[in-house]
Design a protein around this motif. Structure first.
Motif, PDB file in Angstrom:
ATOM      1  N   THR A   1      81.689 -18.591  77.536  1.00  0.00           N
ATOM      2  CA  THR A   1      82.011 -19.312  78.763  1.00  0.00           C
ATOM      3  C   THR A   1      81.819 -18.403  79.969  1.00  0.00           C
ATOM      4  O   THR A   1      81.791 -17.179  79.856  1.00  0.00           O
ATOM      5  N   LYS A   2      81.704 -19.006  81.141  1.00  0.00           N
ATOM      6  CA  LYS A   2      81.527 -18.222  82.358  1.00  0.00           C
ATOM      7  C   LYS A   2      82.730 -17.321  82.615  1.00  0.00           C
ATOM      8  O   LYS A   2      82.574 -16.179  83.055  1.00  0.00           O
ATOM      9  N   SER A   3      83.938 -17.833  82.339  1.00  0.00           N
ATOM     10  CA  SER A   3      85.127 -17.005  82.569  1.00  0.00           C
ATOM     11  C   SER A   3      85.122 -15.788  81.648  1.00  0.00           C
ATOM     12  O   SER A   3      85.525 -14.695  82.053  1.00  0.00           O
ATOM     13  N   TRP A   4      84.665 -15.963  80.409  1.00  0.00           N
ATOM     14  CA  TRP A   4      84.578 -14.830  79.471  1.00  0.00           C
ATOM     15  C   TRP A   4      83.557 -13.817  79.968  1.00  0.00           C
ATOM     16  O   TRP A   4      83.802 -12.606  79.957  1.00  0.00           O
TER      17      TRP A   4
ATOM     18  N   ILE B   1      81.873  -8.999  80.805  1.00  0.00           N
ATOM     19  CA  ILE B   1      80.530  -8.488  81.072  1.00  0.00           C
ATOM     20  C   ILE B   1      80.360  -8.082  82.536  1.00  0.00           C
ATOM     21  O   ILE B   1      79.865  -7.000  82.838  1.00  0.00           O
ATOM     22  N   LEU B   2      80.798  -8.950  83.451  1.00  0.00           N
ATOM     23  CA  LEU B   2      80.606  -8.691  84.873  1.00  0.00           C
ATOM     24  C   LEU B   2      81.730  -7.875  85.483  1.00  0.00           C
ATOM     25  O   LEU B   2      81.659  -7.525  86.673  1.00  0.00           O
ATOM     26  N   ASN B   3      82.772  -7.586  84.711  1.00  0.00           N
ATOM     27  CA  ASN B   3      83.887  -6.745  85.169  1.00  0.00           C
ATOM     28  C   ASN B   3      84.568  -7.322  86.406  1.00  0.00           C
ATOM     29  O   ASN B   3      84.933  -6.605  87.333  1.00  0.00           O
ATOM     30  N   ARG B   4      84.755  -8.657  86.403  1.00  0.00           N
ATOM     31  CA  ARG B   4      85.421  -9.331  87.501  1.00  0.00           C
ATOM     32  C   ARG B   4      86.839  -9.712  87.106  1.00  0.00           C
ATOM     33  O   ARG B   4      87.106 -10.036  85.951  1.00  0.00           O
ATOM     34  N   LEU B   5      87.719  -9.690  88.082  1.00  0.00           N
ATOM     35  CA  LEU B   5      89.090 -10.126  87.833  1.00  0.00           C
ATOM     36  C   LEU B   5      89.094 -11.596  87.449  1.00  0.00           C
ATOM     37  O   LEU B   5      88.372 -12.411  88.033  1.00  0.00           O
ATOM     38  N   GLY B   6      89.900 -11.953  86.468  1.00  0.00           N
ATOM     39  CA  GLY B   6      89.962 -13.344  86.047  1.00  0.00           C
ATOM     40  C   GLY B   6      90.749 -13.489  84.769  1.00  0.00           C
ATOM     41  O   GLY B   6      91.321 -12.535  84.247  1.00  0.00           O
ATOM     42  N   SER B   7      90.798 -14.691  84.257  1.00  0.00           N
ATOM     43  CA  SER B   7      91.546 -14.976  83.041  1.00  0.00           C
ATOM     44  C   SER B   7      90.649 -15.701  82.050  1.00  0.00           C
ATOM     45  O   SER B   7      89.727 -16.423  82.429  1.00  0.00           O
ATOM     46  N   ILE B   8      90.927 -15.502  80.774  1.00  0.00           N
ATOM     47  CA  ILE B   8      90.194 -16.166  79.710  1.00  0.00           C
ATOM     48  C   ILE B   8      91.116 -17.197  79.083  1.00  0.00           C
ATOM     49  O   ILE B   8      92.173 -16.861  78.547  1.00  0.00           O
ATOM     50  N   GLU B   9      90.750 -18.437  79.170  1.00  0.00           N
ATOM     51  CA  GLU B   9      91.572 -19.501  78.613  1.00  0.00           C
ATOM     52  C   GLU B   9      90.779 -20.250  77.544  1.00  0.00           C
ATOM     53  O   GLU B   9      89.606 -20.565  77.738  1.00  0.00           O
ATOM     54  N   GLU B  10      91.436 -20.518  76.436  1.00  0.00           N
ATOM     55  CA  GLU B  10      90.810 -21.284  75.369  1.00  0.00           C
ATOM     56  C   GLU B  10      91.009 -22.766  75.641  1.00  0.00           C
ATOM     57  O   GLU B  10      91.998 -23.360  75.225  1.00  0.00           O
ATOM     58  N   GLY B  11      90.110 -23.352  76.372  1.00  0.00           N
ATOM     59  CA  GLY B  11      90.244 -24.756  76.695  1.00  0.00           C
ATOM     60  C   GLY B  11      89.079 -25.235  77.530  1.00  0.00           C
ATOM     61  O   GLY B  11      88.140 -24.499  77.812  1.00  0.00           O
TER      62      GLY B  11
ATOM     63  N   MET C   1      98.902  10.750  83.147  1.00  0.00           N
ATOM     64  CA  MET C   1      98.617   9.544  82.377  1.00  0.00           C
ATOM     65  C   MET C   1      97.243   9.020  82.779  1.00  0.00           C
ATOM     66  O   MET C   1      96.892   9.027  83.961  1.00  0.00           O
ATOM     67  N   PHE C   2      96.466   8.592  81.800  1.00  0.00           N
ATOM     68  CA  PHE C   2      95.209   7.914  82.100  1.00  0.00           C
ATOM     69  C   PHE C   2      95.173   6.601  81.340  1.00  0.00           C
ATOM     70  O   PHE C   2      95.691   6.483  80.230  1.00  0.00           O
ATOM     71  N   MET C   3      94.547   5.601  81.972  1.00  0.00           N
ATOM     72  CA  MET C   3      94.570   4.234  81.457  1.00  0.00           C
ATOM     73  C   MET C   3      93.164   3.653  81.501  1.00  0.00           C
ATOM     74  O   MET C   3      92.377   3.987  82.387  1.00  0.00           O
ATOM     75  N   ASP C   4      92.879   2.789  80.548  1.00  0.00           N
ATOM     76  CA  ASP C   4      91.619   2.039  80.595  1.00  0.00           C
ATOM     77  C   ASP C   4      91.918   0.573  80.346  1.00  0.00           C
ATOM     78  O   ASP C   4      92.940   0.221  79.754  1.00  0.00           O
ATOM     79  N   THR C   5      91.025  -0.293  80.809  1.00  0.00           N
ATOM     80  CA  THR C   5      91.252  -1.724  80.644  1.00  0.00           C
ATOM     81  C   THR C   5      89.986  -2.509  80.940  1.00  0.00           C
ATOM     82  O   THR C   5      89.095  -2.033  81.655  1.00  0.00           O
ATOM     83  N   ASN C   6      89.902  -3.708  80.361  1.00  0.00           N
ATOM     84  CA  ASN C   6      88.966  -4.700  80.858  1.00  0.00           C
ATOM     85  C   ASN C   6      89.612  -5.365  82.065  1.00  0.00           C
ATOM     86  O   ASN C   6      90.791  -5.173  82.336  1.00  0.00           O
ATOM     87  N   ALA C   7      88.838  -6.155  82.794  1.00  0.00           N
ATOM     88  CA  ALA C   7      89.335  -6.736  84.033  1.00  0.00           C
ATOM     89  C   ALA C   7      90.535  -7.645  83.783  1.00  0.00           C
ATOM     90  O   ALA C   7      90.466  -8.547  82.952  1.00  0.00           O
TER      91      ALA C   7
END
Length: 512
Positions: A255-258, A263-273, A167-173
């Motif tokens: 936003t910085k979180s986006w 873009i920066l491939n950092r772990l985090g969450s995107i919240e609409e608020g 199995m191979f997987m891809d993802t954004n952070a």
């Protein structure tokens, strides 16, 4: 025919050359991971040994979280590489299937969405050579485990078996508490989960994870603290296949979180608020090293009750700085179990700390009404003499924490997070926010922070701040003077006062 694909990047190349049973690659948007996975299916199909009939037979599954995303992203990318006029007709009836028969290659690819019950049943019954999981951050770990049982089943051993399977997987952070970064060793395994779940998050030796370089790099001001812009990362991958100024254009207005995630491939969450604490800065308010516990200083513990109780542990320096030493985040737990876990954490992490001051929500816990006991009484039975804060006003609570964030003491931040405070940090960055209202033509937000997995630990932080005197500071009293007022020992059951200490003596009487 001649099929040409060359991965543009060292990480992409190592990912494709890897023969691990399960492997994953995490990258920024535009980094070419989906194209690499499409090419990997066809490459492995071409490498399959011929069967007795002279055909190289393989069967592949492509998994996506929803049917719309499967059709508009996964299948679209696939058909960009394997158009129907060259590789044969694509079957658009469920399950979506592409049968490629070119030369001696006989490759069957099935596209499955997890929001379709029929597709889930199909996944658990079919026999595959391999599976590609597209955007794995949207897929539960249990599905990955179930899918792994269907690998290496085609072609059957009587027909020679698969030359390679896996199995191979891809993802954004993904977020920091997602199973991917935990198994990849990017974040530690949570301690406060059952042993069985901890075992599920340990990386087997034949699993491999790759992380691509970010698409852009941050530009900092002369102080090195504030971000003033972004520039292209010379080490970014797949840029040869992107339009000029691709990253410069898509980063605008985000936003910085986006930007951190995509873009920066950092772990985090995107919240609409809108963030509750806009003055919070990761580079300023998070320590680069674990914070040391000062045994001569008292420990402050802020608590939030409810179905998802949480606690924050902190110490206040003599100059007024706050050191957030740790957090305790739970799920689906009553006050009794939470109190027992809290005692265990205190004994393990702060065994030599002197006075301990506990503060919690003065409104109490609605769930405890079933047995007519308040959370404070339940905690007292465990030896934890908790106190209610003087107010539950959300404005005062938030301002109390904001005053800590805005304070600078001898050039150092008034609030500093230990790196272990993962949920607090994610909440500060974007998770703890005011939800945007669906109003056309203007940006309007709710007047109270959204209730989510970040709000409970941030409520606990607010109660800690109030108990430590920061709420009084908001009203014009200095934090140190306010703290002396708040230190006065009292009981929530006898407002005339109590002789019992809020420190370790109570915990020891409770059986610690």
């Amino acid at each position: 025919m001649e099929f040409n694909y060359k991965p543009d990047g060292e990480v992409l190349l190592r990912f494709m050359r890897d023969d691990s049973f399960i492997r994953g690659i995490m990258g920024p948007v535009g980094s070419g991971t989906s194209s690499a996975c499409c090419a990997e299916i066809f490459r492995r199909a071409a490498q399959q040994a011929r069967g007795l009939d002279g055909r190289r037979k393989t069967r592949w599954g492509v998994i996506r979280n929803t049917n719309p995303m499967l059709k508009t992203t996964s299948i679209k990318t696939w058909l960009d590489w394997f158009p129907e006029h060259v590789f044969g007709k694509f079957n658009w009836t469920v399950p979506y299937t592409h049968n490629i028969k070119i030369g001696d290659i006989d490759c069957e690819v099935l596209f499955l969405a997890l929001d379709r019950p029929d597709d889930v049943d199909k996944l658990l019954s079919l026999e595959f050579t391999g599976i590609w999981v597209n955007e794995a951050r949207e897929i539960p770990k249990a599905v990955i485990d179930a899918a792994s049982m269907r690998l290496g089943r085609f072609p059957s051993m009587k027909d020679g078996g698969p030359t390679w399977y896996g199995m191979f997987m891809d993802t954004n952070a993904p977020e920091e508490d997602h199973w991917w970064p935990i198994m990849a060793g990017m974040t530690p395994i949570p301690e406060n989960i059952p042993q069985e779940e901890q075992l599920m998050l340990r990386k087997p030796p034949d699993w491999t994870f790759y992380q691509q370089p970010p698409g852009m790099l941050e530009l900092m001001d002369s102080t090195g603290k504030d971000i003033v812009g972004y520039k292209i990362n010379p080490a970014a991958e797949n840029v040869k296949n992107l339009t000029p100024s691709y990253y410069e254009k898509i980063v605008q207005g985000k936003t910085k979180s986006w930007i951190d995630v995509y873009i920066l491939n950092r772990l985090g969450s995107i919240e609409e608020g809108r963030r509750v604490y806009p003055t919070y800065n990761d580079d300023v308010h998070v320590s680069t090293q674990p914070l040391e516990i000062i045994e001569s200083l008292p420990l402050f513990v802020g608590m939030d009750f409810g179905l998802t109780p949480a606690a924050v542990f902190a110490q206040r320096m003599p100059n007024g700085r706050w050191l957030m030493l740790g957090e305790l985040v739970t799920m689906d737990m009553g006050t009794q179990r939470f109190g027992e876990l809290l005692r265990s954490e205190l004994h393990k992490r702060f065994p030599h700390t002197g006075d301990i001051h506990f503060y919690g929500d003065p409104a109490g816990d609605q769930r405890a009404q079933t047995d007519e006991r308040t959370p404070f009484r339940i905690l007292k039975s465990l030896g934890i003499n908790a106190r209610p804060t003087h107010t539950n006003d959300p404005v005062v609570r938030i301002e109390a924490v904001e005053s800590m964030l805005n304070r600078m003491v001898d050039g150092l931040p008034g609030l500093l997070l230990d790196p272990s405070c993962k949920t607090l940090r994610q909440g500060f960055r974007s998770g703890y926010h005011y939800r945007r209202l669906a109003v056309s033509g203007e940006a309007r937000y709710e007047d109270k922070p959204s209730k989510n997995k970040f709000s409970h630990v941030h409520d606990a932080l607010q109660y800690l701040a109030l108990g430590g005197g920061e709420g009084k500071a908001v009203l014009g009293v200095s934090p140190l003077k306010a703290a002396k007022v708040m230190k006065r020992d009292f009981s929530v059951w006898d407002m005339r006062g109590s002789k019992r200490s809020a420190g370790w003596s109570n915990l020891r009487q409770g059986g610690l």
